[in-house]
Design a protein around this motif. Structure first.
Motif, PDB file in Angstrom:
ATOM      1  N   ASN A  95       2.472   7.388  -3.361  1.00  0.00           N
ATOM      2  CA  ASN A  95       1.148   6.971  -3.823  1.00  0.00           C
ATOM      3  C   ASN A  95       0.020   7.462  -2.923  1.00  0.00           C
ATOM      4  OD1 ASN A  95       2.283   5.445  -5.925  1.00  0.00           O
ATOM      5  ND2 ASN A  95       2.661   3.734  -4.536  1.00  0.00           N
ATOM      6  N   GLN A  96       0.402   8.131  -1.816  1.00  0.00           N
ATOM      7  CA  GLN A  96      -0.615   8.469  -0.831  1.00  0.00           C
ATOM      8  C   GLN A  96      -1.518   9.611  -1.308  1.00  0.00           C
ATOM      9  OE1 GLN A  96      -1.690   7.027   1.577  1.00  0.00           O
ATOM     10  NE2 GLN A  96      -2.074   8.192   3.393  1.00  0.00           N
ATOM     11  N   ASN A  97      -2.802   9.467  -1.151  1.00  0.00           N
ATOM     12  CA  ASN A  97      -3.750  10.552  -1.367  1.00  0.00           C
ATOM     13  C   ASN A  97      -4.960  10.294  -0.482  1.00  0.00           C
ATOM     14  OD1 ASN A  97      -5.782   8.909  -2.837  1.00  0.00           O
ATOM     15  ND2 ASN A  97      -4.235   8.826  -4.452  1.00  0.00           N
ATOM     16  N   GLU A  98      -5.844  11.262  -0.416  1.00  0.00           N
ATOM     17  CA  GLU A  98      -6.981  11.156   0.502  1.00  0.00           C
ATOM     18  C   GLU A  98      -7.856   9.934   0.225  1.00  0.00           C
ATOM     19  OE1 GLU A  98      -7.720  12.916   3.205  1.00  0.00           O
ATOM     20  OE2 GLU A  98      -5.796  13.909   2.974  1.00  0.00           O
ATOM     21  N   ASN A  99      -7.905   9.509  -1.039  1.00  0.00           N
ATOM     22  CA  ASN A  99      -8.752   8.370  -1.390  1.00  0.00           C
ATOM     23  C   ASN A  99      -8.210   7.042  -0.849  1.00  0.00           C
ATOM     24  OD1 ASN A  99     -10.538   9.998  -2.837  1.00  0.00           O
ATOM     25  ND2 ASN A  99      -9.282   9.863  -4.697  1.00  0.00           N
ATOM     26  N   LEU A 100      -6.908   7.015  -0.469  1.00  0.00           N
ATOM     27  CA  LEU A 100      -6.304   5.788   0.027  1.00  0.00           C
ATOM     28  C   LEU A 100      -6.376   5.664   1.546  1.00  0.00           C
ATOM     29  CD1 LEU A 100      -3.103   5.434  -2.206  1.00  0.00           C
ATOM     30  CD2 LEU A 100      -5.290   4.266  -2.436  1.00  0.00           C
ATOM     31  N   LEU A 101      -6.825   6.702   2.241  1.00  0.00           N
ATOM     32  CA  LEU A 101      -6.912   6.642   3.690  1.00  0.00           C
ATOM     33  C   LEU A 101      -7.996   5.662   4.109  1.00  0.00           C
ATOM     34  CD1 LEU A 101      -6.541  10.436   4.591  1.00  0.00           C
ATOM     35  CD2 LEU A 101      -4.799   8.652   4.721  1.00  0.00           C
ATOM     36  N   LEU A 102      -7.672   4.785   5.016  1.00  0.00           N
ATOM     37  CA  LEU A 102      -8.606   3.742   5.439  1.00  0.00           C
ATOM     38  C   LEU A 102      -9.401   4.173   6.661  1.00  0.00           C
ATOM     39  CD1 LEU A 102      -6.244   0.640   5.089  1.00  0.00           C
ATOM     40  CD2 LEU A 102      -7.948   1.461   3.447  1.00  0.00           C
ATOM     41  N   GLU A 103     -10.636   3.722   6.729  1.00  0.00           N
ATOM     42  CA  GLU A 103     -11.463   4.002   7.890  1.00  0.00           C
ATOM     43  C   GLU A 103     -10.987   3.170   9.076  1.00  0.00           C
ATOM     44  OE1 GLU A 103     -13.730   6.357   7.889  1.00  0.00           O
ATOM     45  OE2 GLU A 103     -13.304   6.755   5.778  1.00  0.00           O
ATOM     46  N   TRP A 104     -11.367   3.600  10.281  1.00  0.00           N
ATOM     47  CA  TRP A 104     -10.902   2.931  11.486  1.00  0.00           C
ATOM     48  C   TRP A 104     -11.383   1.487  11.574  1.00  0.00           C
ATOM     49  CZ3 TRP A 104      -6.972   4.096  14.350  1.00  0.00           C
ATOM     50  CH2 TRP A 104      -6.496   5.411  14.323  1.00  0.00           C
ATOM     51  N   GLY A 105     -12.582   1.222  11.079  1.00  0.00           N
ATOM     52  CA  GLY A 105     -13.078  -0.146  11.086  1.00  0.00           C
ATOM     53  C   GLY A 105     -12.193  -1.064  10.261  1.00  0.00           C
ATOM     54  N   THR A 106     -11.733  -0.562   9.104  1.00  0.00           N
ATOM     55  CA  THR A 106     -10.862  -1.348   8.233  1.00  0.00           C
ATOM     56  C   THR A 106      -9.484  -1.519   8.864  1.00  0.00           C
ATOM     57  OG1 THR A 106     -12.028  -0.477   6.296  1.00  0.00           O
ATOM     58  CG2 THR A 106      -9.900  -1.516   5.910  1.00  0.00           C
ATOM     59  N   LEU A 107      -8.937  -0.438   9.428  1.00  0.00           N
ATOM     60  CA  LEU A 107      -7.634  -0.524  10.097  1.00  0.00           C
ATOM     61  C   LEU A 107      -7.667  -1.535  11.240  1.00  0.00           C
ATOM     62  CD1 LEU A 107      -6.548   3.238  10.286  1.00  0.00           C
ATOM     63  CD2 LEU A 107      -5.431   1.434   8.960  1.00  0.00           C
ATOM     64  N   TYR A 108      -8.744  -1.499  11.997  1.00  0.00           N
ATOM     65  CA  TYR A 108      -8.900  -2.417  13.125  1.00  0.00           C
ATOM     66  C   TYR A 108      -8.928  -3.865  12.644  1.00  0.00           C
ATOM     67  CZ  TYR A 108     -11.352  -4.986  16.829  1.00  0.00           C
ATOM     68  OH  TYR A 108     -11.723  -5.920  17.758  1.00  0.00           O
ATOM     69  N   GLN A 109      -9.720  -4.147  11.597  1.00  0.00           N
ATOM     70  CA  GLN A 109      -9.810  -5.503  11.068  1.00  0.00           C
ATOM     71  C   GLN A 109      -8.473  -5.966  10.489  1.00  0.00           C
ATOM     72  OE1 GLN A 109     -12.154  -7.727  11.398  1.00  0.00           O
ATOM     73  NE2 GLN A 109     -13.526  -6.324  12.492  1.00  0.00           N
ATOM     74  N   ILE A 110      -7.726  -5.043   9.880  1.00  0.00           N
ATOM     75  CA  ILE A 110      -6.406  -5.395   9.341  1.00  0.00           C
ATOM     76  C   ILE A 110      -5.460  -5.763  10.489  1.00  0.00           C
ATOM     77  CG2 ILE A 110      -4.339  -4.449   8.217  1.00  0.00           C
ATOM     78  CD1 ILE A 110      -6.235  -2.871   6.382  1.00  0.00           C
TER      79      ILE A 110
END
Length: 319
Positions: free
Chosen positions: A93-108
């Motif tokens: 399911n991976q594509n460029e539109n699913l890549l998360l920004e660092w701010g979101t990764l950090y909050q997760i």
């Protein structure tokens, strides 16, 4: 409720997950367990464990079915599914539109830590999850993470520092060394901290730490590579880092997770300390000793002791 199970949204070693709707219109996820011998114990364990919880970062159990051979769990529906599809490049399911920004990764990563802190310290009893991995982290509409799948969890008193277990449990690549060999130390809440650290490293690297398709699973490539860059204070060479704030968040996640995967459980921080490290300043974090990374043997001669199938399904074994 599940409209004859026509909308399948997940699959695992436990069974399948379907999208459903309650009479009041609320969307739910219906987890139907396989009819295998070990499911009854895991099912009862999950219902009993998660019924004790109530936290924004722990998935809510809304109901269950236990009728003859039929067993199902009804959870709140998470629109964004599991974390794994947003971090692994080899996921279909991976594509460029699913890549998360660092701010979101950090909050997760911070939200998952808070959920674990609640399980370890916020309940009347301490709950050890024993299967923290991207597949078991669900994301709601706003990407708030929720810990799910308590089939392998163990409930103990808050005073217990070391817990006794007759079996090892977890998934290859996330299992703390002491869980599959007591020579590394006692099993405790620090075992979940190890799994959390390995998962956060996968979030950072966008790849699995362990290649489960090779024979020698003791070689865990990305943690070694990123540790070297951190130790030498070199550029991280990670995707989507566009500014200094992204770089700081990435370095905090890496440093904290490398502390979490120390082989000696006593060298790992508590999950409360993990939150403090993530929320504090980067300058206050010290680079940890290089972890000695290892995984359970998976050679043909040890096949009866395998901890996980090649597709990552979790199992337990007696030791």
């Amino acid at each position: 409720m599940a409209n004859n199970f026509i909308d399948k949204i997940g699959q695992g070693g436990y069974g399948s997950v379907y999208k459903g709707k309650l009479k009041n219109g609320r969307l739910v996820a219906v987890k139907v367990l396989n009819k295998s011998k070990g499911d009854v114990e895991g099912f009862i364990n999950e219902v009993a464990t998660i019924s004790r919880t109530s936290h924004v970062n722990v998935v809510s159990l809304l109901g269950f079915c236990f009728e003859g051979p039929k067993r199902a769990l009804i959870y709140e529906f998470m629109p964004n599914g599991s974390l794994e599809k947003f971090i692994f490049k080899d996921n279909g399911n991976q594509n460029e539109n699913l890549l998360l920004e660092w701010g979101t990764l950090y909050q997760i990563s911070l939200g998952i830590a808070r959920g674990l802190e609640y399980l370890h310290r916020g309940c009347n009893t301490r709950i050890l999850h024993f299967d923290i991995k991207p597949h078991n982290i669900l994301l709601d509409r706003d990407f708030i993470p929720k810990i799910s799948d308590f089939g392998l969890a163990k409930v103990c008193s808050r005073e217990e520092s070391i817990v006794s277990m007759l079996d090892a449990r977890g998934t290859i690549g996330y299992i703390a060394p002491e869980v599959f060999s007591r020579n590394f130390g006692g099993v405790s809440h620090k075992s979940d901290v190890y799994s959390y650290g390995m998962m956060v490293l996968e979030m950072v690297g966008g790849r699995k730490n362990v290649n489960v398709h090779v024979n020698n699973t003791s070689e865990i490539y990305f943690p070694h590579w990123i540790y070297k860059r951190l130790e030498l204070d070199e550029e991280l060479r990670l995707k989507r880092i566009t500014n200094e704030d992204d770089n700081d968040k990435a370095r905090k996640m890496i440093t904290t997770s490398l502390w979490c995967i120390q082989t000696d459980p006593s060298s790992r921080p508590t999950i409360s300390k993990v939150i403090e490290m993530l929320e504090g300043s980067l300058d206050s974090l010290q680079v940890p000793p290089k972890p000695f990374l290892s995984s359970p043997p998976r050679s043909p001669t040890n096949s009866s002791n395998a901890m996980s199938t090649s597709n990552g399904a979790n199992i337990t074994r007696s030791i």
